[in-house]
Design a protein around this motif. Structure first.
Motif, PDB file in Angstrom:
ATOM      1  N   ALA A  51      -8.121  -2.989   3.553  1.00  0.00           N
ATOM      2  CA  ALA A  51      -7.294  -3.721   2.527  1.00  0.00           C
ATOM      3  C   ALA A  51      -6.999  -4.974   3.999  1.00  0.00           C
ATOM      4  CB  ALA A  51      -5.714  -2.986   2.062  1.00  0.00           C
ATOM      5  N   PRO A  52      -6.868  -6.459   3.801  1.00  0.00           N
ATOM      6  CA  PRO A  52      -6.804  -7.054   4.458  1.00  0.00           C
ATOM      7  C   PRO A  52      -5.533  -7.022   5.073  1.00  0.00           C
ATOM      8  CG  PRO A  52      -7.305  -7.885   2.655  1.00  0.00           C
ATOM      9  CD  PRO A  52      -7.290  -6.735   1.960  1.00  0.00           C
ATOM     10  N   THR A  75       1.599  -5.591  11.375  1.00  0.00           N
ATOM     11  CA  THR A  75       1.275  -6.591  12.786  1.00  0.00           C
ATOM     12  C   THR A  75       3.070  -6.929  12.476  1.00  0.00           C
ATOM     13  OG1 THR A  75      -0.510  -7.745  11.951  1.00  0.00           O
ATOM     14  CG2 THR A  75       1.001  -9.251  13.775  1.00  0.00           C
ATOM     15  N   GLY A  76       3.867  -6.955  11.747  1.00  0.00           N
ATOM     16  CA  GLY A  76       4.874  -7.761  11.583  1.00  0.00           C
ATOM     17  C   GLY A  76       6.229  -7.023  12.121  1.00  0.00           C
ATOM     18  N   THR A 213       1.029  -3.315   3.430  1.00  0.00           N
ATOM     19  CA  THR A 213       0.249  -3.876   2.745  1.00  0.00           C
ATOM     20  C   THR A 213       0.080  -3.905   0.743  1.00  0.00           C
ATOM     21  OG1 THR A 213      -1.253  -3.835   4.488  1.00  0.00           O
ATOM     22  CG2 THR A 213      -2.627  -3.988   2.680  1.00  0.00           C
ATOM     23  N   PRO A 214       0.138  -5.027   0.159  1.00  0.00           N
ATOM     24  CA  PRO A 214      -0.205  -4.570  -0.573  1.00  0.00           C
ATOM     25  C   PRO A 214      -1.290  -3.606  -1.297  1.00  0.00           C
ATOM     26  CG  PRO A 214      -0.865  -7.238  -0.644  1.00  0.00           C
ATOM     27  CD  PRO A 214      -0.348  -6.771   0.451  1.00  0.00           C
ATOM     28  N   VAL A 411       8.614   0.265   2.855  1.00  0.00           N
ATOM     29  CA  VAL A 411       8.446   0.382   1.780  1.00  0.00           C
ATOM     30  C   VAL A 411       6.578   0.160   0.883  1.00  0.00           C
ATOM     31  CG1 VAL A 411       9.457  -0.522  -0.750  1.00  0.00           C
ATOM     32  CG2 VAL A 411      10.280  -0.081   1.090  1.00  0.00           C
ATOM     33  N   PRO A 412       5.904   1.479   1.287  1.00  0.00           N
ATOM     34  CA  PRO A 412       4.864   1.518   0.964  1.00  0.00           C
ATOM     35  C   PRO A 412       4.319   0.651  -0.215  1.00  0.00           C
ATOM     36  CG  PRO A 412       5.778   3.621   1.427  1.00  0.00           C
ATOM     37  CD  PRO A 412       6.666   2.518   1.275  1.00  0.00           C
TER      38      PRO A 412
END
Length: 547
Positions: A51-52, A75-76, A213-214, A411-412
């Motif tokens: 996923a991007p 990254t964050g 990542t959404p 929170v995945p």
């Protein structure tokens, strides 16, 4: 997973720490919603279907940086851009090493923050194998796996191949500047980690707005409440999207191979097409406005060497699902077709949400937990809250006074607010075993009005003894499957012992009885040292063996 998706939103209450000072009049505000649909390639094997990673920020029309409003947590929070090891190391699912300076090079250069580079403690940034004496337990990343050979089946699994893995958390090198924050999610192990590890969280303020990542293929909306000291007018939203293994004819594995280093068979070359940037000029005014784009504005440096935005050209794919331009897919709704949409609004809202109610522990493992609660509303217990923010502390309760200073929880599944009074649940990951957590949950509305904090405390259970792959006891003893002596033992197993009936029986007996022992060995420094001493004569014999 959060119950019943009404719209996908993310925990943006924590933006106050990065992009949002206190609103002078909490009843009136300007806000924007950003709508997009992340995609992934489905023509690759599962391990390469990434996923991007995304970051979004605001600039003024002259290109001056205003604020970062969204960043994915690799990254964050987990320091993807500033980890020990070469930037061009191979990659695989959950790969732990290599500073990915090409993930968001345009954003990284544009924002003002700079950091020390995180390097391996032994300064061997070309090496993937590091001593157990400098490797502490890893709770997020996985051990590297071989793309071919004995690990090939696990490579596609998209899950950690072993429950025990140790990684070198690195140290700071002030002689090398880096544009990315270090990871925020670790607590220092005094027996193995550098003192520098204790400073990582204080350096990384982007953790406050990072989110999982959404889901790919689903329309996602995240929002930003405009600071009160920022004037209405014209602005530009920029979204930078990056994907590993997004190869094409120009950016192929052959054209951009991994480095020739020890354990070069682990992982695969990941450096495909560079990051893409989508730009949407928009206006903050006294009425609702919609702006959108269906194209990308340019791409970042393929190696992250600078922050230059290269104009679109034929090297970027435009006709493959989830690849190149289509990292953000086309959405069609009442506002037409687009890849990124910005909706700006003037909000009048002086009623805060009520606090989430009936917060309770559903289940907990050594590394995760599921919490149940009843959703609050936008105005007290009416309507739909804008977002939820989950925070935790270890050692003292989360309160309204310390909520913003508490740590964010991974929170995945993101946050999907629904109507007030609905039952919901949230899955938390990245927790530590046998740790007492104090958790706080808070709702916010479109103007940033925050609810009271709902609180809960619980203790995670002890670590489960799970599977330990390959040379179970040896891996636990040496702390890494890639340790030189472990590799030697594996080679002897495959090339010598399994060529005879007695040898094969010995291997099968080892696999039957060693995993529980390995789980215990891996948790004790004394037992790991003892196991290495026991294995030393065997290793010495095999070193002298000619094959």
């Amino acid at each position: 997973m959060w119950s019943r998706v009404a719209r996908t939103s993310f925990a943006v209450a924590a933006l106050a720490a990065v992009a949002q000072p206190a609103v002078a009049d909490p009843g009136v505000c300007h806000s924007i919603d950003v709508t997009l649909k992340p995609q992934k390639r489905t023509d690759l094997r599962p391990g390469d279907q990434q996923a991007p990673q995304m970051v979004a920020w605001i600039e003024d029309p002259a290109g001056n940086y205003v604020a970062t409003i969204y960043i994915t947590q690799e990254t964050g929070t987990f320091g993807l851009g500033n980890r020990p090891g070469r930037f061009d190391f191979n990659s695989a699912p959950g790969w732990p090493f290599g500073r990915r300076i090409g993930v968001f090079p345009v954003w990284a250069e544009k924002k003002p923050e700079r950091y020390d580079t995180i390097v391996f403690q032994d300064s061997r940034d070309d090496g993937l194998s590091h001593g157990v004496n400098i490797s502490s337990t890893e709770h997020h990343y996985c051990r590297p796996m071989e793309a071919t050979g004995t690990d090939a089946g696990s490579y596609d699994a998209l899950s950690c191949a072993t429950s025990f893995v140790g990684t070198d958390k690195g140290r700071r090198d002030s002689s090398q500047p880096n544009n990315y924050p270090p990871r925020q999610d670790i607590a220092r192990d005094p027996s193995t980690d550098s003192d520098d590890v204790t400073t990582y969280p204080s350096l990384n303020r982007f953790d406050a707005i990072s989110t999982a990542t959404p889901p790919t293929g689903q329309v996602t909306t995240f929002g930003w409440t405009m600071p009160s000291d920022l004037a209405a007018g014209d602005y530009v939203l920029l979204v930078e999207a990056s994907t590993e293994f997004d190869h094409n004819a120009t950016y192929s594995k052959a054209a951009r191979p991994g480095p020739q280093v020890a354990f070069g068979s682990y992982g695969e070359p990941y450096r495909g097409q560079p990051s893409l940037v989508y730009k949407v000029p928009f206006t903050i005014a006294s009425d609702d406005r919609v702006a959108k784009t269906s194209d990308y504005a340019g791409y970042g440096d393929p190696d992250g060497a600078n922050g230059m935005l290269h104009p679109p050209d034929a090297t970027i794919s435009t006709d493959t699902l989830g690849s190149g331009l289509d990292r953000l897919g086309v959405i069609t709704d009442a506002d037409g077709s687009y890849r990124v949409k910005v909706t700006s609004r003037l909000q009048i809202d002086n009623i805060a949400p009520s606090a989430p109610s009936q917060l309770a522990l559903n289940t907990a493992t050594s590394r995760s937990a599921i919490l149940d609660f009843i959703e609050s509303g936008d105005d007290n217990a009416k309507g739909v809250a804008r977002s939820y923010d989950v925070r935790f502390r270890v050692g003292s309760p989360v309160t309204a006074d310390n909520f913003d200073d508490a740590d964010s929880v991974s929170v995945p599944s993101g946050v999907t607010p629904v109507m007030a009074g609905e039952a919901a649940e949230v899955a938390l990951t990245g927790l530590l075993p046998e740790t007492h957590y104090y958790v706080g949950l808070r709702a916010t509305d479109d103007c940033g009005n925050a609810s009271d904090v709902a609180t809960l405390d619980f203790t995670t259970p002890e670590r489960m003894i799970g599977e330990v792959d390959s040379c179970f006891i040896a891996t636990a003893a040496y702390g890494s499957l890639m340790a030189t002596d472990v590799t030697l033992l594996r080679r002897m197993r495959d090339t010598v012992m399994r060529k005879s009936i007695l040898g094969e029986l010995a291997v099968e007996a080892y696999y039957t009885f060693s995993p529980p022992v390995a789980g215990v060995v891996g948790e004790s420094d004394l037992l790991r040292w003892t196991a290495r001493e026991v294995l030393l004569p065997v290793v010495s014999f095999f070193r002298a063996y000619r094959f």
